[in-house]
Write an enzyme that holds these catalytic residues in place. Structure first.
Site, PDB file in Angstrom:
ATOM      1  N   ASP A 229       0.948  -1.111   0.067  1.00  0.00           N
ATOM      2  CA  ASP A 229      -0.018  -0.051   0.023  1.00  0.00           C
ATOM      3  C   ASP A 229       1.079   1.040   0.111  1.00  0.00           C
ATOM      4  O   ASP A 229       2.209   1.003   0.306  1.00  0.00           O
ATOM      5  CB  ASP A 229      -0.832  -0.051   1.195  1.00  0.00           C
TER       6      ASP A 229
HETATM    7  C1  BGC Z   1      -4.761   3.472   0.222  1.00  0.00           C
HETATM    8  C2  BGC Z   1      -5.083   2.636  -1.018  1.00  0.00           C
HETATM    9  C3  BGC Z   1      -4.759   3.459  -2.419  1.00  0.00           C
HETATM   10  C4  BGC Z   1      -3.511   3.948  -2.349  1.00  0.00           C
HETATM   11  C5  BGC Z   1      -3.189   4.816  -3.685  1.00  0.00           C
HETATM   12  C6  BGC Z   1      -3.553   4.382  -0.049  1.00  0.00           C
HETATM   13  O1  BGC Z   1      -3.480   5.401   1.125  1.00  0.00           O
HETATM   14  O2  BGC Z   1      -4.861   2.770   1.445  1.00  0.00           O
HETATM   15  O3  BGC Z   1      -6.398   1.886  -0.998  1.00  0.00           O
HETATM   16  O4  BGC Z   1      -4.973   2.443  -3.324  1.00  0.00           O
HETATM   17  O5  BGC Z   1      -3.377   4.862  -1.280  1.00  0.00           O
HETATM   18  O6  BGC Z   1      -4.011   5.739  -3.703  1.00  0.00           O
END
Ligand code: BGC
Length: 816
Positions: A229
């Site tokens: 993530d």
């Molecule tokens: C979120 C993800 C997301 C990623 C990119 C993260 O903070 O938890 O779900 O895909 O950011 O935006």
């Protein structure tokens, strides 16, 4: 691509560079060996492809795309086929906008109704989540666009989501939190899985070998790549050994250099890196080839809007409808109150937020249809004046029907923070209280992303839950309220009477370092049913404009010998409306050695019937209907005995029951009656005791001591730091300001709040990726020194680091 050959031709530096992204959304390329860059964009319920100008901004504005109903709404349609169609439509938009992988679906379980991101997730029930997620992933990938199943795993809250340790017992882990991941991975093979930020039983997901290799790859046979993530990498070297393939987004090579050093010092083997590279290059090859193979696809945004409308309408749940006030047929005078009718809250906030292609509000639809109505906004964005309220009450007086649009505004629900309670904004509750004094025909129309309490429930005849329906939400609401479609959605989550009734109540969101999942498998209705709690609206509940009759339950045998059972019954529409019924099959284990839930959903179907029409519904069960996860055999297990089959219109509206005997040769079952009796008699339990929780965990829970000035480390947050020293407090405020600066200038308030909460609620080491490597590991060390009070040394080191990294972020593909 000859992957093996390419790997042998790569230099060590190039190998390391391929292990991380080069921007927020692109993977690294190596031109000399023909390795192209690939890209991704957010997309659980619509594409969020950021506009190119904004590389530096957090949550920058994105290109317009269809905003489909949110996962919470799609889930309440229980429409697996629709999930597939939306997946395909999303893939068409991804292709149209040049995106190779969409970062979704998010399939975390709704452990608490307070989780700020619940609108982005499907349900409290793992089986329902698995069905929808599998169909969605298959839909997207059927057009050669990748998906990213997220957030793996046990990420069920936003508070300290980047460092908290979810303490969960193995059985709950398998049956509740991993179940949908397991099914979706086995049946749909998503191209990628995104590991979550949090720790699971003390170990960060990003370097959790048990999760990323032992379970995901060795047990389930996952063939794709694991992405971190955004900013979730804890220890990049451990991550490689655990099976984390790509670090996202770029940290400007900070961690690549750490890996290079570890290789040079023989702390990891080149073959460990090569394993990741083999998977990465296989993925790159696949998405690149898919792109090349693609014929001119047409992306019909208009058709997608219609699809979004159909899906949003099917996700609407009619919660209450006394004296058939709805539908609005031939009602002469209508009042529409509440600004949410005009300025609809149709989606959530955070990384999933879509810039809608074609938003239509409810009042716009009424205008298009030339329907006469009086409108009053009733409450303001921030403050409600008594004048606003008075005007709303005035127009409600004497009307045939009053449509009162209320709900959670965007300050209440977002990625980045959890809700504090289950309440609606006070001004919205007040509005209903005042309206019912002057008119008894009040229909409450809710725009919410998760359950709320309804103090006025006994004084209103009708409540319609639109949830968050995406860009066609206004049209969908119109079709249901005015009777063009009978509502058919059913809740994919329980609405409790109060937060105190929720099983996680004493243990959510936890802190300072851990959150204990003491309720184990008793999540959602699995708890409320077992504990005999009355609820406001049960799981699976949803009314219709017609009535259905259930009859004639049949089994192909009363004895189940190989797990298989054929179940059928007759469903008849005995009302006046053509409508769809969502029928639900639950299984109840009547007696067992291990503690069991009251009942669990095992099958469901959407059945459309015209008035008077009847159909025989077939629902076939297999071994999974009787299984539980056996921690002694480390496998799924069946204990022989009687099981009840319950067919219902909701989890609390069971219409037909029957009993079968299930055979099994297994004899080894865990028995916790002595050491953890609370899990066998839930109705007497006010809070789950720690000792008994530890007994079912089978190992101690992780350390949960508050940080002190001396123990602050790279996994502490600025929330911790501000409590331990003045310098910590100053840094906390400084970073609140900096985070605000990094958000696009015209960003909405909740985006700013989310960026700030993420900056101060994330571990200090995350500043590396947030700052795109401007603060590197030395910089983090310097900040820790400052918090600990070694101001001069810390500041000197920090300044040196900032100077060294002043040219970052760069846009190069290699950083050596
Ligand atoms: C979120 C993800 C997301 C990623 C990119 C993260 O903070 O938890 O779900 O895909 O950011 O935006």
């Amino acid at each position: 691509m000859d992957i093996k050959k390419i790997i042998t031709s790569l230099t060590l530096e190039e190998k390391c560079a391929l292990l991380s992204g080069v921007t927020s959304w692109d993977t690294a390329k190596i031109d000399r060996l023909g390795i192209p860059s690939t890209n991704c964009a957010d997309g659980p319920y619509g594409l969020r492809k950021e506009k190119p100008v904004s590389e530096k901004d957090i949550l920058a504005p994105s290109e317009p795309a269809t905003c489909f109903p949110l996962s919470v709404t799609l889930a309440s349609s229980w429409d697996v086929e629709m999930a597939h169609r939306i997946g395909q439509a999303l893939a068409e938009e991804a292709i149209d906008q040049g995106v190779q992988t969409v970062l979704g679906p998010g399939i975390n379980i709704k452990r608490s109704p307070l989780c700020g991101r619940n609108f982005e997730y499907f349900s409290e029930d793992p089986y329902l989540v698995a069905q929808l997620a599998t169909a969605f992933v298959k839909g997207v990938q059927s057009l050669g666009v990748g998906t990213s199943l997220k957030h793996f795993a046990v990420n069920n809250q936003e508070f300290k989501r980047m460092m908290i340790s979810s303490e969960v017992d193995e059985r709950a882990l398998r049956e509740i939190y991993l179940y949908a991941f397991e099914k979706t991975i086995k049946e749909a093979q998503p191209y990628t899985v995104m590991c979550s930020y949090n720790r699971i039983n003390g170990i960060f997901a990003s370097d959790n070998k048990y999760l990323l290799t032992d379970i995901l790859r060795n047990e389930w046979g996952f063939k794709g790549i694991v992405l971190s993530d955004w900013g979730a990498v804890n220890d990049r070297v451990l991550g490689i050994l655990a099976g984390l393939d790509i670090e996202m987004p770029t940290s400007e090579g900070t961690f690549d250099r750490v890996v290079l050093k570890a290789l040079q010092e023989n702390k990891i083997m080149e073959s460990d890196v090569d394993e990741c590279l083999e998977r990465i290059l296989t993925y790159v090859d696949k998405v690149t080839e898919n792109k090349a193979k693609r014929k001119e696809t047409k992306c019909n945004y208009e058709a997608h809007h219609k699809l979004a409308r159909e899906a949003a309408a099917n996700g609407i749940v009619l919660l209450k409808n006394s004296f058939n006030l709805l539908p609005i047929l031939g009602k002469k005078s209508i009042a529409v109150v509440g600004s949410l009718a005009k300025h609809m809250r149709f989606e959530g906030s955070g990384s999933s937020q879509v810039n809608p292609m074609h938003m239509v509000s409810f009042t716009e639809v009424l205008d298009q249809q030339a329907i006469k109505y009086d409108y009053a906004p009733a409450y303001g964005n921030k403050k409600t004046s008594s004048d606003d309220l008075r005007k709303a009450v005035e127009i409600a007086r004497g009307k045939d029907v009053v449509l009162a649009f209320i709900g959670l505004t965007e300050d209440y629900e977002s990625e980045g923070f959890d809700r504090k309670n289950l309440e609606l904004p006070p001004s919205h509750n007040k509005l209903i209280e005042e309206l019912v004094k002057v008119n008894k025909n009040v229909v409450v129309v809710l725009s919410i992303g998760s359950p709320v309490t309804m103090p006025w429930i006994n004084s209103v005849p009708s409540v319609v839950n639109l949830y968050l329906g995406g860009e066609a939400m206004g049209e969908a609401a119109y079709s249901v309220l005015f009777g063009y479609l009978s509502p058919n959605g059913k809740l994919a989550e329980t609405f409790p009477y109060s937060l105190q009734d929720n099983p996680t109540h004493h243990h959510f969101p936890g802190g300072p370092k851990t959150v204990e999942y003491r309720e184990s498998i008793f999540v959602g209705y699995r708890y409320y049913d077992r504990a005999n709690k009355n609820v406001l609206f049960p799981f699976g509940h949803g009314l219709s404009y017609t009535k259905f009759e259930y009859s004639d339950l049949k089994f192909d045998s009363k004895e189940v010998r190989n797990g298989q059972l054929k179940v059928s019954f007759t469903l008849q529409n005995v009302g006046a409306y053509p409508a769809t019924e969502i029928v639900q099959l639950y299984v109840q284990d009547t007696e067992s050695t291990i503690f069991r839930v009251e009942k669990a959903l095992k099958r469901f179907a959407r059945v459309f019937l015209k008035p008077n029409e009847k159909k025989v519904v077939h629902l076939d069960l297999d071994a999974t209907a009787w299984q539980f996860y056996n921690v002694l055999t480390r496998n799924w297990s069946i204990e022989a005995g009687e099981f009840d089959i319950l067919i219902g219109a909701s989890s609390r509206d069971i219409r037909l029951t029957g009993t079968v005997y299930v055979f099994s040769n297994e004899r080894v079952f865990p028995n916790y009656r002595k050491v953890a009796p609370q899990y066998y008699r839930l109705y007497k339990v006010e809070d789950f005791s720690k000792d008994q929780f530890v007994a079912i965990m089978g190992h101690p829970i992780s350390e949960n001591r508050r940080y002190t000035r001396w123990t602050i480390d790279e996994n502490a947050t600025l929330l911790d730091a501000k409590k331990v020293s003045l310098n910590g407090l100053i840094l906390y405020h400084a970073f609140m300001k900096i985070a605000k600066k990094y958000v696009a200038k015209d960003a909405p308030r909740n985006t700013i709040i989310m960026a700030q909460k993420s900056a101060v609620g994330g571990p200090l080491r995350q500043l590396i990726s947030f700052s795109r490597g401007v603060i590197d590991q030395e910089g983090v060390h310097a900040i820790i020194l400052i918090i600990k009070g070694r101001l001069l040394k810390g500041v000197r080191l920090l300044l040196q680091t900032l100077k060294k990294n002043q040219n970052r972020p760069s846009k190069k593909s290699l950083y050596f």
